[in-house]
Design an enzyme around this catalytic site. Structure first.
Site, PDB file in Angstrom:
ATOM      1  N   HIS A   1       0.838  -1.208   0.000  1.00 30.38           N
ATOM      2  CA  HIS A   1       0.000   0.000   0.000  1.00 30.38           C
ATOM      3  C   HIS A   1       0.875   1.261   0.000  1.00 30.38           C
ATOM      4  O   HIS A   1       0.718   2.148  -0.840  1.00 30.38           O
ATOM      5  CB  HIS A   1      -0.906  -0.025   1.237  1.00 30.38           C
ATOM      6  CG  HIS A   1      -1.816   1.154   1.370  1.00 30.38           C
ATOM      7  ND1 HIS A   1      -3.150   1.107   1.032  1.00 30.38           N
ATOM      8  CD2 HIS A   1      -1.601   2.423   1.817  1.00 30.38           C
ATOM      9  CE1 HIS A   1      -3.706   2.301   1.249  1.00 30.38           C
ATOM     10  NE2 HIS A   1      -2.786   3.118   1.738  1.00 30.38           N
ATOM     11  N   GLU A   2       1.810   1.308   0.927  1.00 31.54           N
ATOM     12  CA  GLU A   2       2.665   2.500   1.027  1.00 31.54           C
ATOM     13  C   GLU A   2       3.571   2.622  -0.198  1.00 31.54           C
ATOM     14  O   GLU A   2       3.863   3.732  -0.649  1.00 31.54           O
ATOM     15  CB  GLU A   2       3.479   2.501   2.322  1.00 31.54           C
ATOM     16  CG  GLU A   2       2.641   2.475   3.616  1.00 31.54           C
ATOM     17  CD  GLU A   2       1.569   3.566   3.705  1.00 31.54           C
ATOM     18  OE1 GLU A   2       1.794   4.676   3.186  1.00 31.54           O
ATOM     19  OE2 GLU A   2       0.485   3.298   4.276  1.00 31.54           O
TER      20      GLU A   2
ATOM     21  N   HIS B   1       1.732   4.632  -2.730  1.00 32.83           N
ATOM     22  CA  HIS B   1       1.827   6.078  -2.468  1.00 32.83           C
ATOM     23  C   HIS B   1       3.194   6.597  -2.928  1.00 32.83           C
ATOM     24  O   HIS B   1       3.308   7.653  -3.545  1.00 32.83           O
ATOM     25  CB  HIS B   1       1.682   6.365  -0.972  1.00 32.83           C
ATOM     26  CG  HIS B   1       0.269   6.312  -0.469  1.00 32.83           C
ATOM     27  ND1 HIS B   1      -0.734   7.096  -0.984  1.00 32.83           N
ATOM     28  CD2 HIS B   1      -0.320   5.583   0.521  1.00 32.83           C
ATOM     29  CE1 HIS B   1      -1.877   6.850  -0.330  1.00 32.83           C
ATOM     30  NE2 HIS B   1      -1.642   5.930   0.581  1.00 32.83           N
TER      31      HIS B   1
ATOM     32  N   GLU C   1      -4.729   7.920  -2.737  1.00 28.46           N
ATOM     33  CA  GLU C   1      -5.217   6.634  -2.237  1.00 28.46           C
ATOM     34  C   GLU C   1      -5.513   5.678  -3.401  1.00 28.46           C
ATOM     35  O   GLU C   1      -5.415   4.457  -3.247  1.00 28.46           O
ATOM     36  CB  GLU C   1      -6.452   6.856  -1.351  1.00 28.46           C
ATOM     37  CG  GLU C   1      -6.824   5.710  -0.430  1.00 28.46           C
ATOM     38  CD  GLU C   1      -5.796   5.383   0.662  1.00 28.46           C
ATOM     39  OE1 GLU C   1      -4.842   6.165   0.857  1.00 28.46           O
ATOM     40  OE2 GLU C   1      -5.958   4.329   1.305  1.00 28.46           O
TER      41      GLU C   1
HETATM   42 MG    MG Z   1      -3.083   5.314   2.252  1.00 26.19          MG
END
Ligand code: MG
Length: 501
Positions: free
Chosen positions: A265-266, A269, A295
């Site tokens: 997830h990170e 980003h 996101e």
């Molecule tokens: Mg996030």
């Protein structure tokens, strides 16, 4: 990219603001990773002083004059216009919110944060209620100061997703609500439905998980000279520059998937930040444009890459080697676990489908509070009623209910919708990408990952903050609305397979 004389002068002056921001980000990363605990109050003071200095520099008469002069310039290209848009937006915050208001805001939210923490710990909503009432009033005031096109909540939403209006968010949620409810009840009624999975109780070796996270980042083509992975209480991403982005993950005694998904997830980003055009570096356009779009990048990698059978197959031997008991699980069983759908009380633990219900009810509550149709003191009751309606379960305590999230204590009304929006956008980008590159399932390999990344760079990342969401959508898909059909199609197809619906 930047030819206009005024823009060039603005950008030259902006570098000092950039530098201050750079060190603020570094401070925040350090605070959340390696800073000794007792350093907090000095860091808080330094941070506050830097913010004041930044404001002073920003409000310098000549600088403001240049930003305003830009409005009368003709023939600006998209990048030059965007510099004006981004700085004007920051200026509006400084100019429209009076110092007394800002003081009241920070006093109230600072106090609220501590009171909320204790209220959550002690399951004591009434102790938090008076401060939340005050926060709602302050949010209403803020909306009036900032101005809005149609609805006061527009002003709050706009802080997190520039240009997205209440009515648009409303029709967005309307189009998701029924289809998701139907899919949810079909899953709950399926013979393959599981309320619990033994994998979530399985212990794993932290050392081996660290190695797996490293291997996954290598598969995702990360460059260790520009991206580092550390550990923190809650996973996050901080971007210092185009060649220096920091992500964190976490480790627990059991349930390896939490660490794995946090890392991926990170990474999503981080990639958005790392793939920006070099020309935008040190300008106000560097970095992602909004929370929702950001996101959409993290969810893209987490949900559309890391939860797939192809990804699990690729790392099957590493995953089953994470703990003594893991070897007995088949790849299919692990995929099933990665994609488990079930009602849950806590938003951050919710699955890909029911997550949207958690957001819908918060959106309805926030809008109701701003419109004064819901009173703060009724919140625990409203929360339970909405939970029953959406998820079929009811929290026994307010700790697990209305008090679970930090956002309202910070005054961040308008933030939640961007979480749902991001997930929908990730499915939109996927559908759009597949038209050019073919099915994602064929792209979860070394060559395919490179193609996906090049596509994201070309269509989204390179622009940094140049285009707001609506412009990105228009360029990509020809219309400004956030279509929800790609998300619904993707979820339906996936769960039909897993749950044999
Ligand atoms: Mg996030």
């Amino acid at each position: 990219m930047f030819e206009n004389k005024i823009v060039k002068e603005i950008l030259a002056r902006y570098q000092t603001l950039w530098a201050l921001n750079h060190y603020q980000v570094l401070g925040s990363w350090d605070l959340n990773t390696y800073m000794p605990e007792a350093g907090a109050s000095a860091r808080g003071l330094a941070e506050a002083k830097l913010s004041v200095l930044k404001q002073k520099l920003f409000l310098d008469k000549e600088f403001v004059g240049l930003i305003n002069a830009l409005e009368n310039e003709s023939g600006l290209n998209d990048y030059e216009k965007a510099v004006g848009r981004v700085l004007k937006r920051a200026l509006k915050q400084y100019e429209k919110l009076p110092p007394e208001f800002l003081e009241e805001w920070s006093k109230t939210t600072n106090e609220a944060h501590i009171v909320w923490k204790n209220a959550k710990k002690n399951n004591d909503f009434p102790s938090f209620a008076p401060l939340l009432e005050k926060i709602v009033k302050l949010c209403q005031q803020k909306a009036e100061y900032l101005g809005y096109p149609e609805h006061p909540y527009d002003a709050l939403l706009d802080e997190y997703e520039e240009g997205w209006k209440t009515a648009e968010a409303e029709s967005y949620f309307d189009s998701l609500r029924q289809p998701l409810k139907e899919l949810f009840s079909r899953i709950l009624a399926s013979p393959r439905y599981l309320a619990e999975h033994p994998l979530e109780k399985e212990p794993y070796s932290e050392e081996k998980m660290r190695q797996l996270n490293q291997k996954v980042l290598e598969f995702l083509r990360y460059d260790p000279s520009s991206l580092r992975l550390d550990v923190s209480v809650h996973p996050f991403t901080e971007a210092l520059s185009l060649k220096d982005v920091r992500i964190t993950t976490w480790y627990h005694p059991q349930d390896f998937v939490r660490s794995l998904m946090a890392t991926v997830h990170e990474f999503g980003h981080a990639l958005y930040e790392l793939q920006g055009a070099p020309e935008l570096e040190f300008t106000p356009l560097a970095g992602g444009v909004s929370l929702g779009v950001h996101e959409s990048q993290s969810r893209f990698w987490e949900n559309l890459v890391a939860r797939t059978p192809e990804f699990v197959n690729r790392f099957y031997s590493e995953i089953t080697g994470l703990g003594e008991n893991l070897a007995k699980y088949s790849a299919e069983e692990i995929v099933r676990y990665f994609n488990l759908v079930r009602p849950s009380l806590i938003r951050v633990e919710a699955d890909e489908l029911s997550y949207h219900f958690h957001i819908m009810l918060r959106f309805e509550i926030e809008k109701g509070l701003i419109e004064e149709k819901i009173k703060v003191k009724e919140l625990p009751e409203v929360w339970r009623a909405k939970f029953k309606d959406y998820l079929g379960i009811v929290p026994e305590t307010d700790t697990e209910g209305v008090l679970q999230d930090i956002h309202w204590s910070m005054g961040a009304l308008g933030y939640f919708p961007t979480y749902s929006l991001g997930t929908s956008l990730s499915a939109l980008w996927k559908a759009s990408l597949e038209k050019e590159l073919g099915e994602m399932s064929q792209l979860i390999n070394d060559e395919g990952i490179a193609k996906i990344q090049a596509w994201l760079k070309q269509n989204l990342h390179q622009y940094g903050s140049t285009y707001v969401l609506k412009e990105l959508l228009k360029r990509q898909l020809g219309k400004e609305t956030v279509e929800t059909q790609p998300l619904l199609d993707y979820l339906t197809k996936k769960y039909q397979q897993i749950y044999q619906l």
